[in-house]
Design a protein around this motif. Sequence first.
Motif, short mmCIF file in Angstrom:
data_model
loop_
_atom_site.label_atom_id
_atom_site.label_comp_id
_atom_site.label_asym_id
_atom_site.label_seq_id
_atom_site.Cartn_x
_atom_site.Cartn_y
_atom_site.Cartn_z
N VAL A 58 45.95 49.99 27.13
CA VAL A 58 47.41 49.38 27.55
C VAL A 58 46.51 49.39 29.55
O VAL A 58 46.61 48.33 30.10
N LEU A 59 46.95 50.82 29.41
CA LEU A 59 46.66 50.82 31.12
C LEU A 59 45.36 49.77 31.69
O LEU A 59 45.60 50.00 32.52
N ALA A 60 43.92 49.98 30.66
CA ALA A 60 43.34 49.23 31.29
C ALA A 60 43.46 48.17 31.38
O ALA A 60 42.50 47.65 32.07
N MET A 61 44.60 47.34 30.35
CA MET A 61 44.64 45.49 30.41
C MET A 61 44.87 45.77 31.60
O MET A 61 45.24 44.23 32.59
N GLY A 62 45.88 46.37 32.56
CA GLY A 62 46.20 46.36 33.88
C GLY A 62 48.02 46.15 33.86
O GLY A 62 48.09 46.03 32.67
N VAL A 63 48.58 46.19 35.09
CA VAL A 63 49.85 45.66 34.99
C VAL A 63 50.46 44.93 33.90
O VAL A 63 51.24 45.04 33.28
N GLN A 64 50.18 43.93 34.78
CA GLN A 64 50.77 42.66 33.94
C GLN A 64 50.49 42.86 32.28
O GLN A 64 51.29 43.03 31.47
N GLY A 65 48.98 42.40 32.23
CA GLY A 65 48.38 42.36 30.89
C GLY A 65 48.67 43.31 30.07
O GLY A 65 48.74 43.13 28.95
N GLY A 66 48.74 44.57 30.45
CA GLY A 66 48.95 46.08 29.34
C GLY A 66 50.10 46.56 29.96
O GLY A 66 51.10 46.38 28.33
N LYS A 77 49.95 37.81 41.74
CA LYS A 77 49.84 37.52 40.05
C LYS A 77 49.61 38.37 39.44
O LYS A 77 49.71 38.64 38.21
N LYS A 78 48.64 39.58 39.80
CA LYS A 78 47.76 41.03 39.47
C LYS A 78 49.04 42.01 39.09
O LYS A 78 48.97 42.25 38.63
N GLY A 79 50.11 41.83 40.13
CA GLY A 79 51.09 42.61 39.82
C GLY A 79 51.95 42.41 38.56
O GLY A 79 51.08 42.22 37.38
N PHE A 80 53.30 42.67 38.39
CA PHE A 80 54.16 42.38 37.66
C PHE A 80 54.14 40.40 38.00
O PHE A 80 54.67 40.23 38.94
N SER A 81 54.26 39.78 36.81
CA SER A 81 54.17 38.63 37.19
C SER A 81 55.48 37.76 37.40
O SER A 81 55.70 36.85 37.53
#
Length: 522
Positions: A171-179, A12-16
């Motif tokens: 954006v980057l701090a929000m993560g791979v999928q979320g950002g 989940k935490k990568g690209f979903s």
Amino acid sequence: MSSDELTGASEKKGFSTRKAFIFAAIGSAVGLGNIWRFPYVAYEGGGGAFVIPYLVALLFAGIPLLFLDYAMGHRYRGSAPLAFRRVSRYGEWFGWWQVLITVVIGIYYPAIIAWAIRYTGFSIDKAWGDDPEKFLFGSFLQAAKTPGPTFDVVPGVLVPMIIVWTITLGVLAMGVQGGIGRTAVIFIPVLVIAFGALVVVALTLPGATTGLNALFTPEWGALGDPSVWVSAFGQIFFSLSVGFGIMITYASYVGRKTDLTGSGSVVAFSNSGFELFAGIGVFAVLGFLATNTGQPVGEVVADGIGLAFVAFPAILNEAPAGVLLGLLFFGSLVVAGLTSLISVVEVGISAIRDKTGVGRVAGTMILGLPMAVVSCVLLGTTGGVFVLDTMDNFINSFGILFVAALSMLALAWVWKRLPGLAEHVNAHSSIKLLGWWRWLVALVVPAVLLVMLVLELRKNLAEPYEGYPAELLGVFGWGIVIAIPFLAMLLSLLPWQRGVDLEDPGSDQLDHADRTDEGSLR
Ligand code: PHE
């Protein structure tokens, strides 16, 4: 199969979704290179005849390399240094080399986005007046008399740069999928619509066909000129963002069963499609300028800074719907630039996180804040434009060509990883990597890269780039490209975080920890 099924729930935490991955990769690829570089390169390279070297470069070098980057990131499940470290203890060096190149790009790229932000605003009242060139270097950039770094801050550039950095790091701090994923899924359609509208308006301008004729009339003689071929390859490498560790990083975040070659083909053809689209828009507008001033198109073509910040404003002064065209053009530059910048900075964040084990937000700040400070200090000043031009010229020629060629040769001949990588990709991909792919990656592409390197070296040794002073070129040009491999070596000698698995995860990766956006290595 729906895109959601392509990723395991544990990831989940990568690209979903596969869609988020593809959009993010397109976001990286579609950048300033498509909008302000391609049209000029194509025109200079024989117009309609340029299709041939361009397609050859795309099919025989760009796409195979894109597949290689995807295969590396996906099979070895890590940032560039970790992926190469899992190939070999000595490989890690190449990974850091790529990381440092992206750090340098990440330092100057924000300045161009910042200028485009200001010019989006300037379009409304045509603040550049009758002499856009004088305005650019004079009242806007306040460029120093002698080219070189200075400490005289230019607030009109510095403030938007701070905004660009805030957005990027946010954006980057929000993560791979979320950002990253979410931004790309929103921004890419916005970009296509805005640029599409620009092309439509541009085509209605008087003289648009003159411009298109100039762009597409084939100049077959150009095919006999080796430098045209070199520039086609250069355009493809830069435009697809291959060899910078970007695609390795992004591919490490996608689910195990993703169709890598299918996705890569979508990315590559979207990028080229956008390039063609941009060529049409830019040349329609240039055709208007030529007609309006009674000059041949050849007299008004420009690329890079000269196209966007000098020629375009001059056109907007005269064109019907100039304000609209200006908003669309500069707005597109901002959006295209931001998604590329995000991918550039992520390469380093991902590497630092793998190496040290820090979390996403910490990793973003550890790398991002110092980069932002250096970037603002160097580029937000009266010397900024010269530093930018120098870094851009050197990093995109020697920096990248050398490490790309070396790493490919090592993967093919020393570590003999191509068959394994091909097999890995083929397990879930629609387009299979067969023997031809191995030969291209092992022989043809590195050979082309080395030829390009030699030509660039000769050019830059024969005369100083742009006639800039030796100190400027020595520090921000030669200095940086020579220092990077040494610094990369040092970084590769630093210890890894405890507990990290430096072994080859194996192709099925069954008992290997998933790479997720939270602690990527468990
Ligand atoms: N591919 C981007 C473009 O076309 C530029 C870029 C190159 C971005 C390398 C990041 C790294 O403009």
